[in-house]
Design an enzyme around this catalytic site. Structure first.
Site, short mmCIF file in Angstrom:
data_model
loop_
_atom_site.label_atom_id
_atom_site.label_comp_id
_atom_site.label_asym_id
_atom_site.label_seq_id
_atom_site.Cartn_x
_atom_site.Cartn_y
_atom_site.Cartn_z
N TYR A 1 -18.89 13.87 -11.93
CA TYR A 1 -19.06 15.03 -12.55
C TYR A 1 -16.75 14.69 -13.66
O TYR A 1 -17.08 16.17 -14.74
CB TYR A 1 -18.61 15.99 -11.86
CG TYR A 1 -19.80 16.21 -11.34
CD1 TYR A 1 -21.44 16.24 -11.81
CD2 TYR A 1 -20.16 16.38 -9.81
CE1 TYR A 1 -22.32 15.73 -11.18
CE2 TYR A 1 -21.21 16.53 -9.19
CZ TYR A 1 -22.27 16.50 -9.57
OH TYR A 1 -23.69 16.48 -9.01
N HIS B 1 -9.01 -3.43 -6.73
CA HIS B 1 -8.15 -2.68 -5.80
C HIS B 1 -8.87 -2.58 -4.96
O HIS B 1 -9.79 -1.61 -4.26
CB HIS B 1 -7.41 -1.29 -6.42
CG HIS B 1 -7.05 -0.52 -4.89
ND1 HIS B 1 -5.39 -0.58 -4.68
CD2 HIS B 1 -7.03 0.27 -3.85
CE1 HIS B 1 -5.00 -0.33 -3.51
NE2 HIS B 1 -5.66 0.34 -2.89
N ARG C 1 0.56 -1.06 -0.22
CA ARG C 1 -0.16 -0.38 0.09
C ARG C 1 0.77 1.26 -0.04
O ARG C 1 0.68 2.57 -0.89
CB ARG C 1 -0.78 -0.07 0.63
CG ARG C 1 -1.94 1.28 0.67
CD ARG C 1 -2.93 0.63 2.26
NE ARG C 1 -3.50 0.01 2.51
CZ ARG C 1 -3.98 -0.65 3.38
NH1 ARG C 1 -4.07 0.54 4.62
NH2 ARG C 1 -4.87 -2.24 3.41
#
Length: 816
Positions: free
Chosen positions: A130, A86, A40
């Site tokens: 968006y 993921h 990570r």
């Protein structure tokens, strides 16, 4: 009670393990820590990516969202990444995607975003529904050839798909875009760099595996932040590159407009929030911590940062500037070059980082070449079958026509013509149109091309040099496509400790002894004397020590100090302690980091030359080299190499030349040679040079002078026993390089060997120092001007056992 215990081995009581809670907590914590470290928080040294970055780019690759495709909704990319690779939540994936698209966060953005992706003011990006995104062109370079078995793949989280363990990475992305992350018990913070500089350093390392960090820093001058700004001081950069850890001072770029009374800030330190900086400055003004500011405006737009600080009438600009620097316009970037190497976290130097990248690219190119070779050999095998079929076209057609089915036809071809199974299958599928003579010519041409490809790939696999050549060629291609100018400048740390404005400008005499004691004294301390005098005490070396060098400099000059071992150091004259005539001096190791046996032999003021001029050097054994002055701009506190020396050779003298000069080299045996400097080609700092003068056995070079045809100066030659003479430089005719030269002065028992030679005018003064510390200043005009091949006159009266140590020229003085 024992009879009540069930005998079934699968009973719950039988499966319980008794462990100490401390051991279980320790092991569980270690497992968690390693999961965070490897899975990570830390990037891989090979492609510079954490798993989340790698998975986002690979998901976009699999979706076909390339640089040439249309933009796709960010939510679509996040969803594909989370569902297939993921499983850590959509917000973490989207935050990473956003950062990869921000040109103020990434030096070379890997994602081309469309929509609101945040700002330097800390504004958050628009929701993922968006915004839209696609891969940036440079991101495709990281994924290129991934389908050619260049990297290992591993199962995804649910064993349903395969994902790459690392990307092929055609660019050194770890240093290119940097990385930051906090793991368990460790963190990483790697600054971004300029692509062109990294490519040059990587190519240099491939060609020179023994290169040092200093050598690599000739190509990588320092981090290059996307927001520009300035890095203050070079020593911190060297420390970070050499050890993998360091603290860089990053300063905003600003302009002080004294005429209009304003300070205009145009670039901010990396990762600083612009709106917060403006807010903090305003708070300090309102609280009275900063005085003299009348107005503060943020005029930034899409073209860049512009913060205007208007000053009150009569305000002290310097005071306001220093206040802003102390509290708002400077920050610290802590470098921790920590990355995963074979799955283990390691702190890496600049060289180690590039070495691991080069090894990765070698593996990628090798595997790609093997893949392409196998494909080419398969294709050649098919083409061989087609050519063989064309040679027996009638028999092949008849056999196929008379066969019951395709299987029978394949078997017949295999048995009758000894075709392989693949060749037979291909021939059966061939169309009749491919049997034309034109098609046959095309097959033969393709076969020849495939054979050339096979030979090339085999040569690459058989030769490490050719494989490395492929890597270098690809790096140069990437540089040609994506290289740009540096955004971050590197400036000297001026005015923080030295208080240069408080130090008066004056001409000084700097004295250095063989035991590396150094000091400076004002020139006016020494009144001119007549020729032949004994002089006065200029230094008091300890017993066994002798003066080795004396030279003139202004107290505010930057000096390039060249040593006998071919190193060059830089310092300000005022950094040398000013002491009295009778003082011994201060140990030079406190000022310059000299090695044992290393001593300064030549000094050049940086005010004496321009970047396009050359520094011309001569060694004791007569080698001469010219190196561009610009190569000496970035000098570390530990010095850099100025010239490569043979064993037993030493650097003797350095002159500034501009391509129009002649060089006059004087030997200790009294010989001189004059030749055009252009007979010596410009070369790099690590070069040895070429032969300048042919020396007799036992002779060596004493000094060098640069002159030209219009030079009306004289050559002053001084011997070790205090004798000397002046001869017009025009009397030394030009010859070809590497001749024996002409006799300049007679050496022998009276004169001793030549100590130095200088170009002087009648108005110049000379400061002469003896080995035992006597110093005198005389007028050059007091020394007789005679022809070549004479003995000279007494210049300095010396005690028994003493000798001339050094001579420096003081130009025309006005204080007489």
């Amino acid at each position: 009670m024992s009879s009540d215990v069930p005998d079934d081995a699968n009973a719950p009581a039988q499966r319980v393990k008794h462990v100490r809670i401390e051991d279980e907590m320790e092991q569980s914590y270690i497992d968690y820590a390693m999961s965070v470290i490897a899975g990570r928080a830390l990037p891989d040294v090979r492609d510079g990516m954490k798993p989340v970055h790698r998975r986002i780019l690979y998901a976009m690759h699999e979706m076909g969202v390339s640089a040439g495709s249309s933009h796709r909704k960010s939510s679509s990319i996040v969803g594909e990444t989370m569902g297939d690779y993921h499983p850590h939540g959509d917000s973490a994936i989207y935050d990473t995607l956003v950062r990869m698209a921000q040109d103020f966060s990434m030096r070379y953005p890997l994602v081309d975003g469309q929509g609101n992706f945040g700002s330097m003011d800390g504004d958050p990006p628009a929701a993922m529904r968006y915004t839209e995104a696609r891969m940036a062109p440079i991101a495709e370079e990281l994924l290129e050839d991934i389908e050619k078995d260049t990297v290992d793949f591993q199962s995804n989280y649910d064993d349903r798909l395969q994902e790459p363990a690392v990307l092929p990475a055609k660019v050194p992305n770890l240093l290119l875009n940097g990385s930051s992350g906090i793991a368990v018990g460790m963190s990483t913070n790697i600054p971004p760099h300029n692509l062109g500089e990294l490519v040059d350093a990587t190519v240099h390392l491939i060609d020179n595996p023994e290169a040092t960090v200093e050598d690599l820093m000739e190509h990588v001058s320092g981090p290059d932040f996307p927001t520009g700004g300035n890095i203050v001081g070079r020593d911190a950069i060297y420390s970070a590159y050499a050890t993998g850890r360091g603290r860089l001072r990053v300063r905003a770029e600003y302009e002080v407009d004294r005429e209009n009374g304003r300070i205009v800030i145009s670039e901010l330190p990396y990762q600083e929030n612009k709106a917060r900086i403006v807010e903090r400055i305003a708070d300090d003004v309102n609280e009275g911590k900063i005085e003299g500011i009348a107005d503060l405006r943020d005029e930034s737009d899409r073209n860049g940062v512009r913060i205007v600080v208007e000053l009150k009438r009569g305000a002290n600009v310097d005071v306001v500037e220093n206040r802003l620097l102390d509290h708002h316009l400077e920050s610290t970037f802590g470098v921790i070059n920590l990355a995963l190497v074979d799955g283990q976290p390691q702190v890496l130097s600049l060289k180690e980082s590039l070495e691991h990248y080069v090894e990765h690219r070698r593996e990628v190119v090798r595997r790609r070449s093997e893949h392409d070779l196998a494909e080419a050999q398969d294709r050649a095998h098919i083409l061989e079958g087609r050519l063989k079929a064309l040679q027996n076209v009638d028999d092949v057609v008849e056999l196929i026509r008379n066969s019951e089915d395709r299987d029978a036809a394949r078997a017949g071809l295999h048995e009758e013509f000894d075709f392989s199974e693949d060749q037979a299958a291909h021939i059966v599928r061939m169309q009749l149109g491919s049997l034309t003579s034109m098609e046959a010519a095309e097959i033969e041409e393709e076969y020849e091309d495939v054979q050339e490809t096979i030979e090339y790939l085999q040569a690459v696999l058989d030769s490490q040099a050719k494989l490395d050549g492929v890597i270098k060629d690809e790096l140069h291609e990437v540089k040609a496509e994506y290289d740009d100018e540096r955004r971050t400048s590197i400036i000297e740390d001026e005015g923080q400790v030295t208080h240069e404005d408080l130090i008066p400008e004056q001409d000084c005499v700097v004295v250095i002894t063989e035991d590396d004691y150094i000091k400076r004294m004002p020139v006016e301390n020494f009144d001119p004397q007549n020729r032949g005098g004994k002089g006065i005490i200029g230094a008091d070396p300890k017993e066994g020590d002798r003066v080795s060098k004396v030279f003139r400099a202004n107290s505010h000059d930057y000096l390039l100090c060249f040593t006998n071992q071919g190193q060059v150091y830089r310092l300000k004259t005022y950094e040398i302690p000013e002491m009295s005539r009778t003082a011994r001096g201060k140990s030079a190791v406190n000022i310059i980091n000299l090695d044992d046996g290393e001593e300064i032999t030549a000094v050049v003021s940086t005010d004496d030359f321009e970047a396009e001029e050359c520094l011309t050097m001569v060694t004791r054994n007569g080698y001469v080299k010219r190196t561009c002055a610009a190569d000496f701009e970035n000098i570390l506190s530990t010095g850099i190499r100025a010239a490569k020396l043979e064993a037993g050779d030493e650097l003797v003298d350095v002159e500034v030349t501009d391509g129009t000069k002649d060089l006059v080299i004087a030997s200790e045996g009294g010989m001189t040679i004059r030749f055009d400097e252009n007979e010596v080609s410009e070369m790099g700092r690590s070069a040895r040079g070429v032969n300048g003068i042919k020396l007799d056995e036992g002779d060596s070079v004493a000094a060098m002078v640069a002159t030209d045809d219009d030079d009306d100066r004289a050559l002053l030659t001084v011997t070790e026993h205090g004798f000397g003479k002046r001869t017009k430089l025009t009397e030394y005719r030009a010859q070809s390089r590497y001749g024996k030269g002409l006799v300049d002065i007679k050496t022998g028992e009276r004169n001793g060997r030549v100590r130095t030679a200088k170009a002087v005018t009648d108005d110049d003064h000379l400061v002469i120092m003896s080995e035992q510390g006597q110093i005198m200043r005389i007028r050059a005009a007091d020394i007789s001007q005679v022809g070549r091949n004479t003995k000279g006159v007494t210049i300095m009266e010396l005690e028994d056992g003493d000798g001339v140590a050094s001579v420096t020229v003081v130009p025309t003085l006005t204080d007489e």
